[in-house]
Write a protein that holds these residues in place. Structure first.
Motif, PDB file in Angstrom:
ATOM      1  N   GLU A   1       0.720   4.229  -2.819  1.00  0.00           N
ATOM      2  CA  GLU A   1       0.486   5.635  -2.488  1.00  0.00           C
ATOM      3  C   GLU A   1       1.605   6.520  -3.010  1.00  0.00           C
ATOM      4  N   ARG A   2       2.842   6.032  -2.916  1.00  0.00           N
ATOM      5  CA  ARG A   2       3.967   6.829  -3.440  1.00  0.00           C
ATOM      6  C   ARG A   2       3.873   6.989  -4.947  1.00  0.00           C
TER       7      ARG A   2
ATOM      8  N   THR B   1       0.828  -1.206   0.000  1.00  0.00           N
ATOM      9  CA  THR B   1       0.000   0.000   0.000  1.00  0.00           C
ATOM     10  C   THR B   1       0.859   1.251   0.000  1.00  0.00           C
TER      11      THR B   1
ATOM     12  N   THR C   1      -4.024   4.544  -6.488  1.00  0.00           N
ATOM     13  CA  THR C   1      -4.946   4.276  -5.377  1.00  0.00           C
ATOM     14  C   THR C   1      -6.104   3.369  -5.771  1.00  0.00           C
TER      15      THR C   1
END
Length: 291
Positions: A245-246, A241, A250
């Motif tokens: 996110e980086r 996750t 999403t």
């Protein structure tokens, strides 16, 4: 005064140690090559914890420091409240260790191999036969116990080595690349037996692997090592996750895998420092003997 446990080691719980393994600033070098470079690591009691990364990342050296097989010139390693430098014998009595290199004797039967380890770990004569039988049963080798180990398949050899490590009823089981050189079916069998033993005993398991799919399926938490340091830490889901996110991903597209996470953490993944000639030779020798 702390009351001794049945195996002669003071009860580690009485020391209120929060973690099974705690390393702080651990350093080990071979000449000018620093294999472990300021390692900080905490493994919770009862977890299956994966120390992940390619050959040359420092995983095996870290394990050898934790198990007292190598000295700790800088930093600290503590197991269940015992200092690995100052209380080496107390630490060793708490461990079961399956090294990357083969530890079973091909000229002995499975039962004789496990019995030998029971004697090394000072299992009492009165309990020895029952402990050996229990360890062999736990890894599914009861029917093959009286065959010579040289007749075993690769997966059976690994399970035999697991039985050797389990015969002393350790609180911490340490496995260095336990499925290296095995075919997919044998890898699954070994992993399932490890999980079954862990579920039955509640022991802590610290395992090194460069098979990221194994870590994703079987580890509660993991640390990604690169060049002797931990670069990322968390549950497999947290690690995946975090990368998503980086990347700003999403929900669209393929979710990242642990292999993607490692490549991100290590910049380019494998590089010229990922192992040396002896690492390659050792890995191929082990793989050829269990394959």
């Amino acid at each position: 005064m702390t009351a001794p446990a049945p195996n002669g080691v003071p009860d580690a719980d009485a020391r209120a140690a929060p973690d099974a393994v705690s390393c702080a600033g651990l350093v080990h070098a071979f000449g000018e090559t620093t294999a472990v470079d300021g390692l900080d690591l905490a493994v919770r009691d009862g977890d299956v914890f994966g120390l992940l990364g390619p050959n040359g990342a420092g995983k095996t050296t870290a394990l050898r420091c934790i198990t007292t097989l190598l000295p700790v010139p800088r930093g600290r390693s503590v197991l269940f409240g015992y200092d690995a430098t100052r209380e080496r014998m107390a630490v060793r009595r708490l461990l079961g260790y399956v090294p990357q290199q083969l530890s079973a004797d091909s000229g002995l039967t499975g039962r004789e191999n496990v019995t030998l380890f029971a004697r090394v770990f000072d299992v009492s004569r009165r309990e020895r036969a029952a402990r050996v039988a229990q360890a062999l049963d736990a890894v599914g080798l009861t029917d093959a116990a009286d065959r010579l180990a040289k007749t075993y398949s690769g997966g059976m050899v690994r399970r035999l080595e697991l039985a050797q490590a389990l015969v002393s009823a350790p609180r911490l089981l340490i496995l260095d690349e336990p499925t290296i050189g095995l075919d997919p079916i044998a890898r699954t069998s070994v992993r399932e037996h490890i999980n079954a033993v862990r579920a039955a005993t509640g022991m802590t398991v610290l395992v090194t692997t460069h098979y990221m799919d194994e870590a994703d399926q079987y580890c509660d938490r993991g640390a990604l090592m690169h060049r002797g340091r931990v670069r990322a830490l968390g549950t497999p889901r947290e690690l995946r996750t975090g990368l998503a996110e980086r990347r700003g991903n999403t929900g669209d597209g393929e979710p990242p895998t642990l292999e993607d996470v490692f490549r991100d953490v290590a910049d380019s993944g494998l590089d010229d420092r990922s192992g040396d000639f002896s690492d390659v030779r050792s890995t191929r020798r082990t793989a050829s003997r269990v394959g």
